[in-house]
Design a protein around this motif. Structure first.
Motif, short mmCIF file in Angstrom:
data_model
loop_
_atom_site.label_atom_id
_atom_site.label_comp_id
_atom_site.label_asym_id
_atom_site.label_seq_id
_atom_site.Cartn_x
_atom_site.Cartn_y
_atom_site.Cartn_z
N GLN A 179 0.83 -1.21 0.00
CA GLN A 179 0.00 0.00 0.00
C GLN A 179 0.86 1.26 0.00
N LEU A 180 2.02 1.20 0.70
CA LEU A 180 2.95 2.32 0.68
C LEU A 180 3.66 2.43 -0.68
N GLN A 181 3.98 1.29 -1.26
CA GLN A 181 4.72 1.27 -2.53
C GLN A 181 3.85 1.72 -3.69
N TYR A 182 2.53 1.49 -3.60
CA TYR A 182 1.61 1.82 -4.69
C TYR A 182 0.47 2.69 -4.16
N PRO A 183 0.77 3.96 -3.82
CA PRO A 183 -0.25 4.84 -3.23
C PRO A 183 -1.39 5.19 -4.18
N ASP A 184 -1.17 5.01 -5.48
CA ASP A 184 -2.23 5.34 -6.44
C ASP A 184 -3.31 4.25 -6.50
N LEU A 185 -3.01 3.08 -5.96
CA LEU A 185 -4.01 2.00 -5.93
C LEU A 185 -4.81 2.07 -4.64
N ALA A 186 -6.11 1.78 -4.71
CA ALA A 186 -6.96 1.79 -3.52
C ALA A 186 -6.44 0.78 -2.51
N ALA A 187 -6.32 1.20 -1.26
CA ALA A 187 -5.76 0.35 -0.22
C ALA A 187 -6.54 -0.95 -0.08
N ASP A 188 -7.85 -0.90 -0.11
CA ASP A 188 -8.67 -2.10 0.01
C ASP A 188 -8.44 -3.05 -1.15
N GLU A 189 -8.24 -2.46 -2.34
CA GLU A 189 -8.03 -3.29 -3.53
C GLU A 189 -6.67 -3.99 -3.46
N VAL A 190 -5.66 -3.29 -2.96
CA VAL A 190 -4.35 -3.90 -2.78
C VAL A 190 -4.45 -5.09 -1.82
N ALA A 191 -5.13 -4.89 -0.71
CA ALA A 191 -5.28 -5.96 0.27
C ALA A 191 -6.01 -7.16 -0.34
N ARG A 192 -7.07 -6.90 -1.09
CA ARG A 192 -7.84 -7.99 -1.70
C ARG A 192 -6.98 -8.77 -2.68
N LYS A 193 -6.20 -8.06 -3.50
CA LYS A 193 -5.38 -8.73 -4.51
C LYS A 193 -4.28 -9.58 -3.85
#
Length: 426
Positions: A202-216
């Motif tokens: 989530q820190l490395q990819y701030p442009d992606l939604a945090a919830d979406e990063v966690a789900r992926k």
């Protein structure tokens, strides 16, 4: 089975009756892996002949004797064998006849303290880490041959090992790359949990939604576990080298922690995988909920195990599992998994157990690799096995149970895995 040489036996195996299965397995290893000729009463005593005289003759024809000390020490006749061996050593050239004390799994300091002080002077071979400990076995072979064991190197898995074909992190990296996440670019230390991985991404990819990063990331871990473990077979599981002994060991441990009547026991097995342990003891439980993150593996477990209630969930969440609902929380060979959160999983164990319920968690410490048994767990990013890592994880589990207020916490080193157990307070 190899017969003894014309001029005698390489080693006389002196043991107590309850230790016979373990000692016989060691004798087989001495024949098959070291090409030695051990004397074992079960193999060499002729029915109908006086056994005391036969044992005395075998001892006189042996180059050394291994005295096996199990949990209950030595019995009266084994004590006579041992003292005869000690006397023989004194009478003969000290370098031509050796007495080798061998500590078996489960033996404690009290059992050693009951032995003659003279025997305690000799260098021990310690199998307390398990009967398939390659270091202990090499020391035993060296002692029988009258050689110094030398330095023990770090065990390495061969390139053909199924554990090296593709790691969980590699599989996750391939999956996440399609979603625009480069896992190789995310700095991670050894022992990183899934929560740590999600936070770093989530820190490395701030442009992606945090919830979406966690789900992926959670989905990628599930895919990786599925690929590595759904097709796991008995040939890839070291426990199947001694399945009966392993089943008896686990059942004995369950009785030890108070699970004496499975028919009244509500059990949850977290990380059940494809149900590889079936048909051992699962059939006996009053209720069995099986949890796994890999849906395909869980479907195989449901087919293999009658009456299994399958739940697809993370160990760190146990979504949909009721609180205070189980008498036994069982998790075999899961807590060492990649990106596994021990703390969160133990909290869930505490949540779902009823007051007085027991937790039994195992950490493997043996690999099968091209017919070899190797101790340790795989270090990230290489072929090396770390012999200390299983014990470090087991100690983390032990301390976690302590923090959660569990009582009667104990560790037991079995044939192939380390068990940590504790009782939830009411």
């Amino acid at each position: 089975m190899a017969a003894h040489s014309a001029d005698g036996y390489d080693v006389f195996l002196s043991h107590r009756s309850p230790d016979k299965p373990i000692v016989e397995r060691l004798a087989e290893k001495l024949v098959e892996e070291a090409q030695l000729s051990p004397f074992l009463d079960r193999w060499h005593l002729i029915p109908g002949e006086p056994w005391q005289e036969s044992l005395e003759q075998a001892l006189n024809r042996s180059r050394c004797v291994a005295v096996f000390v199990g949990p209950s020490g030595v019995n009266s006749w084994e004590n006579e064998e041992m003292r005869a061996a000690l006397s023989k050593r004194v009478q003969e050239n000290r370098n031509s006849f050796r007495v080798i004390p061998v500590l078996l799994p489960g033996a404690d300091q009290e059992a050693k303290d009951k032995l003659p002080a003279f025997l305690l002077r000799f260098t021990w071979v310690d199998f307390s880490a398990g009967i398939d400990d390659p270091v202990a076995f090499s020391r035993l072979v060296a002692g029988i041959r009258g050689q110094a064991p030398g330095r023990t190197g770090v065990s390495k898995l061969s390139a053909a090992s199924p554990y090296l074909r593709k790691s969980v992190r590699q599989i996750m990296a391939d999956v996440l790359r399609r979603d625009g996440i480069e896992l190789a670019a995310v700095p991670l230390g050894a022992g990183a949990t899934i929560r740590t991985l999600i936070s770093r991404c989530q820190l490395q990819y701030p442009d992606l939604a945090a919830d979406e990063v966690a789900r992926k990331l959670m989905a990628a871990r599930a895919i990786a576990y599925e690929e590595k473990y759904a097709q796991r077979s008995p040939q890839e599981d070291e426990r199947y080298r001694a399945a009966d002994e392993w089943e008896a060991e686990l059942n004995t441990l369950l009785r030890h922690v108070g699970m004496r009547d499975p028919a009244r026991c509500r059990t949850i097995n977290v990380g059940i995988g494809n149900g590889l342990e079936n048909p051992f003891f699962y059939k006996d439980f009053k209720q069995l909920v099986g949890v796994d993150l890999a849906a395909g593996a869980l479907a195989k477990a449901a087919q293999a195990i009658p009456r299994l209630d399958p739940r697809c969930s993370e160990a760190e969440n146990l979504h949909g599992v009721s609180s205070h609902a189980f008498d036994l929380y069982l998790s075999l060979r899961t807590y060492q998994s990649s990106f596994f959160d021990v703390g969160e999983s133990l909290f869930q164990a505490c949540r779902v157990l009823a007051g007085g319920g027991r937790a039994v968690i195992s950490i493997p410490y043996v690999y099968v690799d091209q017919g070899r048994l190797l101790n340790g767990l795989l270090r990230p990013g290489g072929h090396d096995l770390d012999p200390d890592l299983p014990y470090e994880i087991a100690d983390t589990v032990r301390r976690g149970l302590q923090t959660l207020g569990f009582e009667q916490i104990g560790l037991h080193t079995g044939l192939f895995e380390i068990y940590v157990h504790g009782t939830k307070t009411s």
